[in-house]
Every structure is written in structure tokens, then in C-alpha cells.
Design a protein around this motif. Structure first.
Motif, short mmCIF file in Angstrom:
data_model
loop_
_atom_site.label_atom_id
_atom_site.label_comp_id
_atom_site.label_asym_id
_atom_site.label_seq_id
_atom_site.Cartn_x
_atom_site.Cartn_y
_atom_site.Cartn_z
N SER A 220 0.81 -1.22 0.00
CA SER A 220 0.00 0.00 0.00
C SER A 220 0.84 1.27 0.00
CB SER A 220 -0.93 0.02 1.22
OG SER A 220 -0.20 0.29 2.41
N TRP A 221 2.12 1.16 0.38
CA TRP A 221 2.93 2.36 0.59
C TRP A 221 3.12 3.18 -0.69
CZ3 TRP A 221 4.27 6.43 2.66
CH2 TRP A 221 5.45 7.10 2.39
N GLN A 222 3.40 2.52 -1.80
CA GLN A 222 3.66 3.28 -3.03
C GLN A 222 2.44 4.09 -3.45
OE1 GLN A 222 6.47 3.86 -4.63
NE2 GLN A 222 7.50 2.66 -3.05
N GLY A 223 1.25 3.50 -3.31
CA GLY A 223 0.05 4.25 -3.64
C GLY A 223 -0.20 5.39 -2.68
N GLU A 224 0.00 5.15 -1.38
CA GLU A 224 -0.19 6.21 -0.39
C GLU A 224 0.84 7.32 -0.58
OE1 GLU A 224 -2.66 6.46 1.78
OE2 GLU A 224 -3.52 4.59 1.05
N LYS A 225 2.07 6.95 -0.95
CA LYS A 225 3.12 7.93 -1.19
C LYS A 225 2.74 8.86 -2.34
CE LYS A 225 8.16 8.13 -1.78
NZ LYS A 225 8.25 9.00 -2.97
N LEU A 226 2.09 8.31 -3.36
CA LEU A 226 1.65 9.13 -4.49
C LEU A 226 0.66 10.19 -4.03
CD1 LEU A 226 1.42 9.70 -7.55
CD2 LEU A 226 -0.33 7.92 -7.67
N TYR A 227 -0.26 9.81 -3.14
CA TYR A 227 -1.26 10.78 -2.67
C TYR A 227 -0.66 11.78 -1.68
CZ TYR A 227 -5.10 8.38 -4.95
OH TYR A 227 -5.94 7.87 -5.90
N GLN A 228 0.45 11.43 -1.05
CA GLN A 228 1.09 12.36 -0.12
C GLN A 228 2.04 13.31 -0.84
OE1 GLN A 228 2.98 10.66 3.35
NE2 GLN A 228 1.40 9.12 3.53
N ASP A 229 2.97 12.76 -1.59
CA ASP A 229 4.02 13.57 -2.22
C ASP A 229 3.58 14.19 -3.54
OD1 ASP A 229 5.50 12.74 -0.10
OD2 ASP A 229 6.69 11.28 -1.22
N GLY A 230 2.60 13.55 -4.19
CA GLY A 230 2.15 14.04 -5.49
C GLY A 230 3.10 13.61 -6.60
N ALA A 231 2.80 14.05 -7.80
CA ALA A 231 3.60 13.70 -8.98
C ALA A 231 3.94 14.98 -9.74
CB ALA A 231 2.83 12.73 -9.88
N ARG A 232 4.98 14.91 -10.55
CA ARG A 232 5.39 16.05 -11.37
C ARG A 232 4.87 15.84 -12.79
NH1 ARG A 232 10.11 18.83 -9.36
NH2 ARG A 232 10.84 19.13 -11.48
N VAL A 233 4.03 16.75 -13.23
CA VAL A 233 3.46 16.68 -14.59
C VAL A 233 3.92 17.93 -15.34
CG1 VAL A 233 1.36 16.63 -15.98
CG2 VAL A 233 1.47 15.34 -13.83
N VAL A 234 4.63 17.73 -16.43
CA VAL A 234 5.22 18.85 -17.18
C VAL A 234 4.51 19.00 -18.52
CG1 VAL A 234 7.31 19.69 -18.32
CG2 VAL A 234 7.46 18.59 -16.07
N LEU A 235 4.09 20.24 -18.82
CA LEU A 235 3.53 20.56 -20.13
C LEU A 235 4.67 21.00 -21.04
CD1 LEU A 235 0.44 22.70 -19.01
CD2 LEU A 235 0.57 20.24 -19.39
#
Length: 468
Positions: A220-235
Motif C-alpha cells: 500500500s505504501w507506493q500508492g499512499e506515497k503518491l497521494y502524499q508527495d504528489g507527482a510532477r506533470v510537465v507541459l
């Protein structure tokens, strides 16, 4: 916070709200004798001293160093919320002084508290006191910080589940399985009936169930980490592809300057956004093209560097202009997952904005959108979510890990539990299985704080704000 310098029950005070103009400000105090100390600078001391727990008392905070009726003696009209141990956040006596939210008012009251016998609270000290007084465990304490830092409703919801005790209850349930297994083995050690092999001496079902649930928690950690730290999306994309327009459309506000003049965006812009509940740091970058303008050329280089660190790149193409060799080169050499975004689909008449792929050609996912009208944004968000969640566990459980510290402890517990199973299968002595089970329980104790070194505690609470 420095635990070696910590004095339990010492009266502490801090400002619990932001120092900005607001309708309400709060100064929070806690510790032994805190109600008595506040009463000395309160206009109705007896009412405060006699107030039952969980009640509110009206009055004025008065600077007793300035004799009345001299102007300045009364600092502010306040409401004091009184909490008495153990029914408080910290488990100690507490008072929350609710005053008007002007920074000068809140600061004046806090300074008065410090002159009246209180010490300035350390970062996270209120939550730390709640922990050592048995009002919370480490999983709930860390969830407080998660909620404060959450960027989307989904990330807040995940943290709120841990604050409500979902992770603690899951850990406690797993520990019960292990304790029952350990008890059965120790009975066999003390009162052996015969010389049966180890495989016959205890029921492995509980231990196998514990391993399975630990595996789910670890995953579960990787999914929870995504919701905590967020992701970098570049246009990214060529000039005038509509990057700034899409940036504004995703944020639902006019953050970036939009113009038909090529090279308008010369530096990158950044903002937090929510995409299907996932917090993302969204970057609008300078258009990719060869240029002799020194400033714009620096912007192009910055854009390329941002792309290298991105989790997902949205590469925009003007549907009217179509792709060229520069686009193909970028798409083929992009080092991270990429989505082709064919923008301005509202201007494309009687044909698909997204060209049909050539047979046998491997191309990234493509979405047709209009930053102007919002068409296609939901499909784009779904594709971004799919990429970000790729490889993550699809099994969503109520309990999930909330920090790298918790993940490390659960991984250690899982390793010990697996070793216990392997030991029993290899027909080792019962003592060896007992040691593995005790190691598993110790690791799980670190998750909740039942067993935690002081340096770990100091690191956890040092990241809190002062008012918590």
C-alpha cells in the motif's frame, strides 16, 4: 524536537493559527498549572478557575503589568476554551484563547503568556504530549501532519482514515494473530506431549494470514506515497501549442499569460493541482524551439531539464499545424512516460484531431483536447491517472501506510514473519520460530510507537508546526 531537553507537564504556549489578518486567532496553552497561569491575566479569574472541562468562558486578556485604567491594559476580548486532564488533546490541562485574528493581537497575547510563566512550545510538542500521555499512537500522530500537508480531498481522506485509527487497528489485528501463534508455541515448549515434528506442533493458519496482511500493507505504501508527495506533470511542446492555455484550464484560473505571440512563456510556472484526486505539481514551460534570444534559450533549457525529472510529460501539438520533425525527435527521445495532447480540437473541422496511427508504429497514448472549451480534459486526466498508478497495487484496503518509517518497519516485520514460516517448514526448533515471531512483534511495535527509539520520535515531531 530535542527529547533530552524535554520537561513533561511544563506549561507551554504557542500561536495555533496563521499570523495573517483573520476573524479568529488562537493561542494554545497546555501543561500543569496552565489554567491558573492564564487566570492571572484574565478579567474573570474565578470563573476560569472553576470552569468544568470542555466549557468556554468569556472575558478579557489583561496585561497586568499595565495598571488599569491606563490605555493598553486590556489586550483583547476573548473566549477561553477550558479542557481538563485527561479529557484534552494532550491529556493535560489545556486552554485555547480565542481572540480576534489580527497578527498584532495574537502576538501580544502570546508574548504575555511567555511573560506569565509559559515556555514557547517546540514543533509538534502538543501532539508529542498526546502520544506520551496515551491519547494517540504514532500512526495517528503522523496522520495529523499528513492532513495539514494534504493537497487534495483524496489525500486528506487517506490521512483521515489513519487519524481515525484504521492503520492502528489493522496492526493491532495482525499482532493478535502473531500473539495467538506465539502463545500456542510457548505452551508446546513448556508442556510437550511427544516428539512430533515442528510442523505438527502449532497451527500455521494464523501466521500465514498475518504474512498475507503484512504483504498487503507493504504494497500500500507506493500508492499512499503518491497521494502524499504528489507527482510532477510537465507541459511541453512547441511555441503556440497551447501549453499556457491548458495550464490555466487544469488550474481553473488565469495563472499563465496567454498570447498568440510566439515565445511569450520564457520561464516555467508551477502550481499544485488535483487530477482525479491525485495531487500533482503542474509545470508550464517555455516553447521548445531553436532561438537566438538568450533569455528564451535559457527558458528552453530549463524546460528540457524539467522534463527529465517529470513523472509524466504532456506533449502538446497544435491540431491545425500538425507534427513536424522537431516533435518526432522529442517524442522518440523523451526519457519519461509521455502523452500526446492534440490541442485546439475545437478548431478542427470534419476530421479527427488525432491522426490514425501507422500500422506497426509504436506511439504514446494520444488525447484530443481543447484548452479553450475543456473538451477532452476528463479523458486526459484518466490517462494521466493510469500512468501514475501503473505498477501500483490495485487492492485498495481501508488501512494504508502513511510514511517511509512505517513502511520500513512493516517490511522488517514481514521479513521476520516469512522467516518464521520458513523456519517451521525446515523443521528447526520451536525456539527459532519464537524468536522470529518476537522480532515481528517488535517491528510492528515500532509502527504504532509501542517500541520507538528517542531519535526516531525527535525526527517525527520536529516536522510538525509549532501550534501542533
Amino acid at each position: 524536537m530535542a527529547l533530552d531537553q524535554y520537561t513533561p507537564e511544563e506549561p507551554i504556549s504557542s500561536i495555533a493559527t496563521a499570523l495573517a489578518p483573520a476573524a479568529l486567532g488562537i493561542v494554545r496553552v497546555s501543561g500543569k498549572g496552565c489554567i491558573e497561569l492564564v487566570s492571572k491575566v484574565f478579567s474573570r479569574p474565578r470563573a476560569l478557575l472553576e470552569a468544568p472541562g470542555n466549557t468556554v468562558v468569556y472575558g478579557w486578556i489583561i496585561n497586568t503589568a499595565v495598571p488599569e485604567p491606563v490605555e493598553g491594559a486590556k489586550i483583547d476580548e476573548v473566549m477561553c476554551a477550558v479542557y481538563r486532564a485527561p479529557k484534552s488533546y494532550t491529556g493535560e490541562d489545556m486552554v485555547e484563547i480565542m481572540c480576534h485574528g489580527g497578527p498584532s493581537v495574537v502576538t501580544a497575547i502570546q508574548n504575555l503568556m511567555l511573560k506569565s510563566g509559559f515556555r514557547q512550545a517546540n514543533r509538534g510538542e502538543y501532539t508529542f504530549r498526546a502520544y506520551i500521555n496515551g491519547k494517540t499512537d504514532l500512526t495517528k500522530a503522523e496522520a495529523v501532519r499528513e492532513i495539514i500537508d494534504s493537497h487534495t480531498d483524496d489525500s486528506r481522506s487517506h490521512a483521515a482514515g489513519r487519524l481515525a485509527g484504521s492503520l492502528y487497528k489493522e496492526i493491532d489485528s495482525i499482532k493478535k494473530l502473531l500473539v495467538d501463534t506465539l502463545a500456542a508455541i510457548e505452551v508446546e515448549i513448556e508442556y510437550p506431549e511427544d516428539e512430533e515434528t515442528i510442523a505438527d506442533t502449532f497451527n500455521r493458519q494464523d501466521l500465514e494470514e498475518a504474512v498475507k496482511r503484512l504483504e498487503t500493507l507493504e504494497a500500500s505504501w507506493q500508492g499512499e506515497k503518491l497521494y502524499q508527495d504528489g507527482a510532477r506533470v510537465v507541459l511541453a511542446g512547441r511555441t503556440n501549442a497551447g501549453k499556457s492555455s491548458l495550464f490555466n484550464a487544469i488550474l481553473k484560473e488565469e495563472r499563465a499569460i496567454v498570447s498568440d505571440v510566439e515565445g511569450t512563456t520564457r520561464d516555467w510556472l508551477e502550481s499544485w493541482a488535483g487530477i482525479n484526486g491525485i495531487p500533482v505539481r503542474l509545470f508550464d514551460t517555455a516553447g521548445l524551439r531553436a532561438t537566438e534570444d538568450v533569455v528564451e534559450a535559457q527558458g528552453v533549457e530549463l524546460s528540457k531539464n524539467l522534463v527529465k525529472d517529470a513523472d509524466v510529460v504532456l506533449y502538446l501539438i497544435d491540431s491545425l499545424a500538425g507534427k513536424n520533425d522537431e516533435d518526432e525527435e522529442f517524442i522518440n527521445n523523451c526519457p519519461v512516460p509521455l502523452i500526446l495532447v492534440w490541442n485546439k480540437c475545437d478548431a478542427v473541422i470534419q476530421k479527427s484531431a488525432v491522426p490514425e496511427p501507422v500500422e506497426g508504429q509504436s506511439i504514446p497514448p494520444a488525447i484530443s483536447v481543447s484548452a479553450k472549451t475543456g473538451t477532452g480534459l476528463s479523458q486526459l486526466f484518466t490517462q494521466i491517472e493510469s500512468i501514475l498508478k501503473q505498477g501500483l497495487s490495485t487492492e485498495r484496503t481501508q488501512a494504508g501506510l502513511g510514511s517511509a518509517r512505517q513502511k520500513a518497519a512493516v517490511s522488517e516485520a514481514l521479513e521476520s514473519a516469512r522467516h518464521a514460516l520458513a523456519t517451521s517448514e525446515d523443521n528447526y526448533t520451536l525456539d527459532a520460530v519464537v524468536q522470529d515471531l518476537e522480532d515481528t512483534l517488535d517491528s510492528l511495535g515500532e509502527v504504532t510507537g509501542a517500541i520507538t527509539p528517542d531519535d526516531v520520535l525527535g525526527s517525527i515531531f520536529a516536522n510538525f508546526c509549532v501550534g501542533k
